[in-house]
Structures are given as structure tokens and as C-alpha cells.
Motif scaffolding. Structure first.
Motif, PDB file in Angstrom:
ATOM      1  N   LEU A 134      68.926  -5.153  43.910  1.00  0.00           N
ATOM      2  CA  LEU A 134      69.226  -5.005  45.338  1.00  0.00           C
ATOM      3  C   LEU A 134      68.840  -6.264  46.114  1.00  0.00           C
ATOM      4  N   VAL A 135      67.655  -6.796  45.835  1.00  0.00           N
ATOM      5  CA  VAL A 135      67.203  -8.010  46.511  1.00  0.00           C
ATOM      6  C   VAL A 135      68.090  -9.195  46.125  1.00  0.00           C
ATOM      7  N   ALA A 136      68.452  -9.284  44.857  1.00  0.00           N
ATOM      8  CA  ALA A 136      69.291 -10.396  44.391  1.00  0.00           C
ATOM      9  C   ALA A 136      70.673 -10.372  45.035  1.00  0.00           C
ATOM     10  N   ILE A 137      71.297  -9.207  45.082  1.00  0.00           N
ATOM     11  CA  ILE A 137      72.627  -9.098  45.694  1.00  0.00           C
ATOM     12  C   ILE A 137      72.542  -9.376  47.196  1.00  0.00           C
ATOM     13  N   GLY A 138      71.529  -8.814  47.833  1.00  0.00           N
ATOM     14  CA  GLY A 138      71.329  -9.075  49.255  1.00  0.00           C
ATOM     15  C   GLY A 138      71.039 -10.541  49.520  1.00  0.00           C
ATOM     16  N   GLY A 139      70.204 -11.146  48.687  1.00  0.00           N
ATOM     17  CA  GLY A 139      69.853 -12.559  48.850  1.00  0.00           C
ATOM     18  C   GLY A 139      71.059 -13.467  48.692  1.00  0.00           C
ATOM     19  N   ALA A 140      71.911 -13.152  47.716  1.00  0.00           N
ATOM     20  CA  ALA A 140      73.133 -13.940  47.525  1.00  0.00           C
ATOM     21  C   ALA A 140      74.038 -13.817  48.744  1.00  0.00           C
ATOM     22  N   THR A 141      74.153 -12.616  49.279  1.00  0.00           N
ATOM     23  CA  THR A 141      74.973 -12.392  50.472  1.00  0.00           C
ATOM     24  C   THR A 141      74.423 -13.173  51.658  1.00  0.00           C
ATOM     25  N   GLY A 142      73.115 -13.095  51.860  1.00  0.00           N
ATOM     26  CA  GLY A 142      72.489 -13.821  52.972  1.00  0.00           C
ATOM     27  C   GLY A 142      72.624 -15.323  52.835  1.00  0.00           C
ATOM     28  N   SER A 143      72.487 -15.831  51.613  1.00  0.00           N
ATOM     29  CA  SER A 143      72.617 -17.273  51.379  1.00  0.00           C
ATOM     30  C   SER A 143      74.022 -17.772  51.679  1.00  0.00           C
ATOM     31  N   VAL A 144      75.015 -16.996  51.294  1.00  0.00           N
ATOM     32  CA  VAL A 144      76.400 -17.371  51.595  1.00  0.00           C
ATOM     33  C   VAL A 144      76.628 -17.355  53.102  1.00  0.00           C
ATOM     34  N   CYS A 145      76.083 -16.366  53.776  1.00  0.00           N
ATOM     35  CA  CYS A 145      76.213 -16.311  55.240  1.00  0.00           C
ATOM     36  C   CYS A 145      75.551 -17.527  55.892  1.00  0.00           C
ATOM     37  N   ARG A 146      74.393 -17.897  55.398  1.00  0.00           N
ATOM     38  CA  ARG A 146      73.699 -19.079  55.931  1.00  0.00           C
ATOM     39  C   ARG A 146      74.564 -20.324  55.747  1.00  0.00           C
ATOM     40  N   TYR A 147      75.134 -20.477  54.579  1.00  0.00           N
ATOM     41  CA  TYR A 147      76.005 -21.616  54.296  1.00  0.00           C
ATOM     42  C   TYR A 147      77.193 -21.630  55.258  1.00  0.00           C
ATOM     43  N   LEU A 148      77.826 -20.486  55.442  1.00  0.00           N
ATOM     44  CA  LEU A 148      78.997 -20.411  56.317  1.00  0.00           C
ATOM     45  C   LEU A 148      78.646 -20.734  57.769  1.00  0.00           C
ATOM     46  N   VAL A 149      77.506 -20.280  58.238  1.00  0.00           N
ATOM     47  CA  VAL A 149      77.064 -20.615  59.593  1.00  0.00           C
ATOM     48  C   VAL A 149      76.827 -22.118  59.694  1.00  0.00           C
ATOM     49  N   GLY A 150      76.211 -22.707  58.684  1.00  0.00           N
ATOM     50  CA  GLY A 150      75.971 -24.151  58.674  1.00  0.00           C
ATOM     51  C   GLY A 150      77.257 -24.955  58.720  1.00  0.00           C
ATOM     52  N   VAL A 151      78.238 -24.547  57.935  1.00  0.00           N
ATOM     53  CA  VAL A 151      79.538 -25.228  57.929  1.00  0.00           C
ATOM     54  C   VAL A 151      80.215 -25.085  59.287  1.00  0.00           C
ATOM     55  N   TRP A 152      80.197 -23.894  59.830  1.00  0.00           N
ATOM     56  CA  TRP A 152      80.795 -23.642  61.145  1.00  0.00           C
ATOM     57  C   TRP A 152      80.140 -24.518  62.222  1.00  0.00           C
ATOM     58  N   ALA A 153      78.810 -24.538  62.230  1.00  0.00           N
ATOM     59  CA  ALA A 153      78.091 -25.319  63.237  1.00  0.00           C
ATOM     60  C   ALA A 153      78.372 -26.807  63.090  1.00  0.00           C
ATOM     61  N   LEU A 154      78.426 -27.295  61.870  1.00  0.00           N
ATOM     62  CA  LEU A 154      78.718 -28.704  61.631  1.00  0.00           C
ATOM     63  C   LEU A 154      80.102 -29.070  62.164  1.00  0.00           C
ATOM     64  N   ARG A 155      81.078 -28.216  61.932  1.00  0.00           N
ATOM     65  CA  ARG A 155      82.443 -28.465  62.414  1.00  0.00           C
ATOM     66  C   ARG A 155      82.535 -28.426  63.937  1.00  0.00           C
TER      67      ARG A 155
END
Length: 125
Positions: free
Chosen positions: A6-27
Motif C-alpha cells: 500500500l505504501v509503495a503504490i501510494g508512494g509511486a503515485t505521489g512521486s509521479v504527481c510531484r514530477y508532473l507538478v514540477g514539469v508544469w511549474a517549469l513550463r
């Protein structure tokens, strides 16, 4: 083992969200200021406060739901949210001095650790 999944799946989801926010903000805002990190830290702090209240007090959710949402998703998204919740919890319990000590120590020691890590890494090159 189920809790780790559960933690691993949630962590992977959160990490992808963090990446997407970073890409969005950079653009949208460029690279002159770390907008992505700031946005993640603020939204993560809001989300952990909201979810902690909603999950624990309103819905009396299972420990597994808390692990998945708070430890997993928000842990992968930002650990700053956990830091923020720890501080608020200390202050709400009336532990003002320990709360303030935790803020100062966490920031000062963490910054010192970054400088030490940089120095060690540079010395090894």
C-alpha cells in the motif's frame, strides 16, 4: 507485506504527481525560482492537514487507508507535509518549545547536511 505494498503504490503515485507538478511549474514559470517545489510543499501540507482530519476524524478510516493516502501518496509527493503536520501536532498539544526546537533543528541540521553532502561528494570527485 500488504502494508508495504500500500505504501509503495501510494508512494509511486505521489512521486509521479510531484514530477508532473514540477514539469508544469517549469513550463509555466521558468527555472529562475523553485516554483515546483514550493507548490508541492504548500499543496502537500494542505492535503495532509485536510486528509488527516477527514480520514481520521470524519470517516474513521482504516489504518490501511491512512498508510496508502498519508504515508504513501503524500510521502511520495512531499515529506514536507509530514514535517508540517508534526509541527502543528506539537503546537496543538501545547508543546511550544519542542515544536519550535523541531522547526529550527530540522531546518538548520538539514541545510547543514546538504552542505556536508555536497562537500563530501565534491571531495570524492
Amino acid at each position: 507485506m500488504n502494508n508495504m505494498l500500500l505504501v509503495a503504490i501510494g508512494g509511486a503515485t505521489g512521486s509521479v504527481c510531484r514530477y508532473l507538478v514540477g514539469v508544469w511549474a517549469l513550463r509555466h514559470f521558468g527555472s529562475a525560482f523553485p516554483w515546483g517545489t514550493l507548490i508541492v510543499n504548500v499543496t502537500g501540507s494542505f492535503a495532509i492537514g485536510f486528509l488527516a482530519e477527514l480520514i481520521v476524524r470524519r470517516f474513521d478510516a482504516s489504518p490501511e487507508m491512512r498508510l496508502f493516502m498519508i504515508t504513501g501518496i503524500l510521502g511520495g509527493y512531499t515529506t514536507f507535509s509530514a514535517f508540517s503536520l508534526d509541527i502543528v501536532s506539537l503546537f496543538e498539544r501545547g508543546a511550544t518549545v519542542p515544536g519550535a526546537t523541531y522547526v529550527v533543528a530540522s531546518v538548520a541540521i538539514s541545510l547543514g547536511a546538504v552542505f556536508a553532502g555536497l562537500a563530501l561528494g565534491r571531495a570524492m570527485l
